[in-house]
Scaffold this motif. Sequence first.
Motif, PDB file in Angstrom:
ATOM      1  N   GLY A 297      -6.634  11.855  -4.835  1.00 25.41           N
ATOM      2  CA  GLY A 297      -6.410  13.290  -4.706  1.00 25.41           C
ATOM      3  C   GLY A 297      -7.640  14.080  -5.111  1.00 25.41           C
ATOM      4  O   GLY A 297      -8.691  13.518  -5.409  1.00 25.41           O
ATOM      5  N   PRO A 298      -7.491  15.422  -5.138  1.00 27.69           N
ATOM      6  CA  PRO A 298      -8.586  16.268  -5.631  1.00 27.69           C
ATOM      7  C   PRO A 298      -8.940  15.879  -7.066  1.00 27.69           C
ATOM      8  O   PRO A 298      -8.145  15.252  -7.765  1.00 27.69           O
ATOM      9  N   LYS A 299     -10.124  16.262  -7.517  1.00 21.36           N
ATOM     10  CA  LYS A 299     -10.662  15.775  -8.798  1.00 21.36           C
ATOM     11  C   LYS A 299      -9.696  15.873  -9.974  1.00 21.36           C
ATOM     12  O   LYS A 299      -9.541  14.916 -10.730  1.00 21.36           O
TER      13      LYS A 299
ATOM     14  N   VAL B 169       0.855  -1.189   0.000  1.00 17.06           N
ATOM     15  CA  VAL B 169       0.000   0.000   0.000  1.00 17.06           C
ATOM     16  C   VAL B 169       0.888   1.235   0.000  1.00 17.06           C
ATOM     17  O   VAL B 169       1.774   1.368   0.839  1.00 17.06           O
ATOM     18  N   PHE B 170       0.639   2.125  -0.946  1.00 13.51           N
ATOM     19  CA  PHE B 170       1.344   3.405  -1.021  1.00 13.51           C
ATOM     20  C   PHE B 170       0.443   4.476  -0.414  1.00 13.51           C
ATOM     21  O   PHE B 170      -0.768   4.464  -0.642  1.00 13.51           O
ATOM     22  N   SER B 171       1.051   5.392   0.338  1.00 14.20           N
ATOM     23  CA  SER B 171       0.274   6.422   1.029  1.00 14.20           C
ATOM     24  C   SER B 171       0.800   7.810   0.730  1.00 14.20           C
ATOM     25  O   SER B 171       1.996   8.074   0.871  1.00 14.20           O
ATOM     26  N   ASP B 172      -0.115   8.690   0.327  1.00 12.32           N
ATOM     27  CA  ASP B 172       0.171  10.116   0.155  1.00 12.32           C
ATOM     28  C   ASP B 172      -0.251  10.823   1.430  1.00 12.32           C
ATOM     29  O   ASP B 172      -1.405  10.733   1.830  1.00 12.32           O
ATOM     30  N   ARG B 173       0.667  11.545   2.066  1.00 12.24           N
ATOM     31  CA  ARG B 173       0.345  12.237   3.312  1.00 12.24           C
ATOM     32  C   ARG B 173       0.412  13.755   3.170  1.00 12.24           C
ATOM     33  O   ARG B 173       0.081  14.476   4.096  1.00 12.24           O
ATOM     34  N   ASP B 174       0.817  14.235   2.020  1.00 13.29           N
ATOM     35  CA  ASP B 174       0.983  15.669   1.784  1.00 13.29           C
ATOM     36  C   ASP B 174      -0.215  16.213   1.006  1.00 13.29           C
ATOM     37  O   ASP B 174      -0.454  15.821  -0.142  1.00 13.29           O
ATOM     38  N   ALA B 175      -0.963  17.117   1.625  1.00 16.44           N
ATOM     39  CA  ALA B 175      -2.155  17.696   0.985  1.00 16.44           C
ATOM     40  C   ALA B 175      -1.798  18.528  -0.237  1.00 16.44           C
ATOM     41  O   ALA B 175      -2.626  18.717  -1.125  1.00 16.44           O
ATOM     42  N   THR B 176      -0.578  19.019  -0.309  1.00 21.26           N
ATOM     43  CA  THR B 176      -0.176  19.879  -1.425  1.00 21.26           C
ATOM     44  C   THR B 176       0.533  19.113  -2.540  1.00 21.26           C
ATOM     45  O   THR B 176       0.975  19.718  -3.511  1.00 21.26           O
ATOM     46  N   ALA B 177       0.615  17.782  -2.396  1.00 19.79           N
ATOM     47  CA  ALA B 177       1.318  16.978  -3.406  1.00 19.79           C
ATOM     48  C   ALA B 177       0.566  17.026  -4.735  1.00 19.79           C
ATOM     49  O   ALA B 177      -0.644  16.920  -4.784  1.00 19.79           O
ATOM     50  N   GLY B 178       1.314  17.201  -5.794  1.00 23.99           N
ATOM     51  CA  GLY B 178       0.736  17.201  -7.134  1.00 23.99           C
ATOM     52  C   GLY B 178       0.572  15.783  -7.642  1.00 23.99           C
ATOM     53  O   GLY B 178       0.738  14.814  -6.896  1.00 23.99           O
ATOM     54  N   PRO B 179       0.266  15.636  -8.922  1.00 25.80           N
ATOM     55  CA  PRO B 179       0.048  14.308  -9.482  1.00 25.80           C
ATOM     56  C   PRO B 179       1.277  13.401  -9.416  1.00 25.80           C
ATOM     57  O   PRO B 179       1.149  12.188  -9.432  1.00 25.80           O
TER      58      PRO B 179
ATOM     59  N   THR C 105       4.600   8.137  -7.621  1.00 23.97           N
ATOM     60  CA  THR C 105       5.708   7.726  -8.491  1.00 23.97           C
ATOM     61  C   THR C 105       6.152   6.308  -8.149  1.00 23.97           C
ATOM     62  O   THR C 105       6.398   5.493  -9.042  1.00 23.97           O
ATOM     63  N   GLY C 106       6.214   5.988  -6.847  1.00 23.75           N
ATOM     64  CA  GLY C 106       6.545   4.627  -6.425  1.00 23.75           C
ATOM     65  C   GLY C 106       5.505   3.628  -6.904  1.00 23.75           C
ATOM     66  O   GLY C 106       5.841   2.518  -7.339  1.00 23.75           O
ATOM     67  N   LEU C 107       4.235   4.024  -6.837  1.00 27.74           N
ATOM     68  CA  LEU C 107       3.162   3.163  -7.331  1.00 27.74           C
ATOM     69  C   LEU C 107       3.342   2.888  -8.817  1.00 27.74           C
ATOM     70  O   LEU C 107       3.251   1.740  -9.260  1.00 27.74           O
ATOM     71  N   LEU C 108       3.625   3.926  -9.596  1.00 25.53           N
ATOM     72  CA  LEU C 108       3.834   3.730 -11.039  1.00 25.53           C
ATOM     73  C   LEU C 108       5.017   2.808 -11.309  1.00 25.53           C
ATOM     74  O   LEU C 108       4.987   2.012 -12.250  1.00 25.53           O
ATOM     75  N   ASP C 109       6.045   2.899 -10.473  1.00 24.23           N
ATOM     76  CA  ASP C 109       7.208   2.018 -10.638  1.00 24.23           C
ATOM     77  C   ASP C 109       6.822   0.551 -10.472  1.00 24.23           C
ATOM     78  O   ASP C 109       7.249  -0.295 -11.254  1.00 24.23           O
ATOM     79  N   VAL C 110       6.008   0.226  -9.454  1.00 23.83           N
ATOM     80  CA  VAL C 110       5.646  -1.184  -9.249  1.00 23.83           C
ATOM     81  C   VAL C 110       4.647  -1.660 -10.300  1.00 23.83           C
ATOM     82  O   VAL C 110       4.586  -2.854 -10.591  1.00 23.83           O
TER      83      VAL C 110
ATOM     84  N   SER D 256       3.549  12.878  -6.904  1.00 18.68           N
ATOM     85  CA  SER D 256       4.112  12.775  -5.556  1.00 18.68           C
ATOM     86  C   SER D 256       5.037  11.562  -5.481  1.00 18.68           C
ATOM     87  O   SER D 256       5.006  10.677  -6.347  1.00 18.68           O
ATOM     88  N   ALA D 257       5.835  11.504  -4.426  1.00 15.66           N
ATOM     89  CA  ALA D 257       6.758  10.378  -4.259  1.00 15.66           C
ATOM     90  C   ALA D 257       5.994   9.063  -4.153  1.00 15.66           C
ATOM     91  O   ALA D 257       6.390   8.053  -4.758  1.00 15.66           O
ATOM     92  N   ALA D 258       4.882   9.048  -3.411  1.00 17.18           N
ATOM     93  CA  ALA D 258       4.098   7.816  -3.253  1.00 17.18           C
ATOM     94  C   ALA D 258       3.515   7.371  -4.594  1.00 17.18           C
ATOM     95  O   ALA D 258       3.548   6.181  -4.927  1.00 17.18           O
TER      96      ALA D 258
END
Length: 141
Positions: free
Chosen positions: A89-91, A50-60, A66-71, A62-64
Motif C-alpha cells: 500500500g501507500p507508505k 496469494v492475497f490480493s488487494d484490489r481497492d485503492a481506498t482500502a486501509g491497513p 486481514t486474511g493474510l494475518l489469519d494465515v 482490508s479484507a485481503a
Amino acid sequence: MEPLTEQRPVNSPVVYGFLRLVRVSRARQDALVGSLAEYCRTHELQLSGVFSDRDATAGPASAAFTGLLDVLALPDVYGVIAPAMSHLGPKTIAAERGRRIEAAGSRLLLVRTPRTTHHAVSRSGPVRRHPRTTRVLDAES
C-alpha cells in the motif's frame, strides 16, 4: 550412518504472497504472481497462496490483509512475500502492515528491495564495489 540432510525430503518454509492490484490487467497480475513463484522456487520457499488487494481506498485492515494475518497465525508459516514494498500500500499503510506482519512473528520478503541511495558512476575509473554489497536484479513490480 544417517543420510545427509540434502538427501532427505525436507519441507520448504511456507510463505504467502501479497499483491496490490489496483487497475491491473490480467497479464500483469499473472506476471506478478509468476515473479513471486519464481522467487520462491529459487530461494527454496513454498508459496502456499496469494492475497490480493484490489481497492485503492482500502486501509491497513482490508479484507485481503486481514486474511493474510489469519494465515500467518497458522503453525509453520515463515512469512510474506511481495514484489516490492509498494504492494503493501501507500507508505503509511505499508509501514503499518509491515509492523503487523512482524508482530505476527513472520518475515516480510521483497522480490525487489527498496533503493536507499543512488551512487554516481564515474566514467573515468573502474566501478568499486563495497565488500559486503550485493546487487540484486529481480522481477519488477
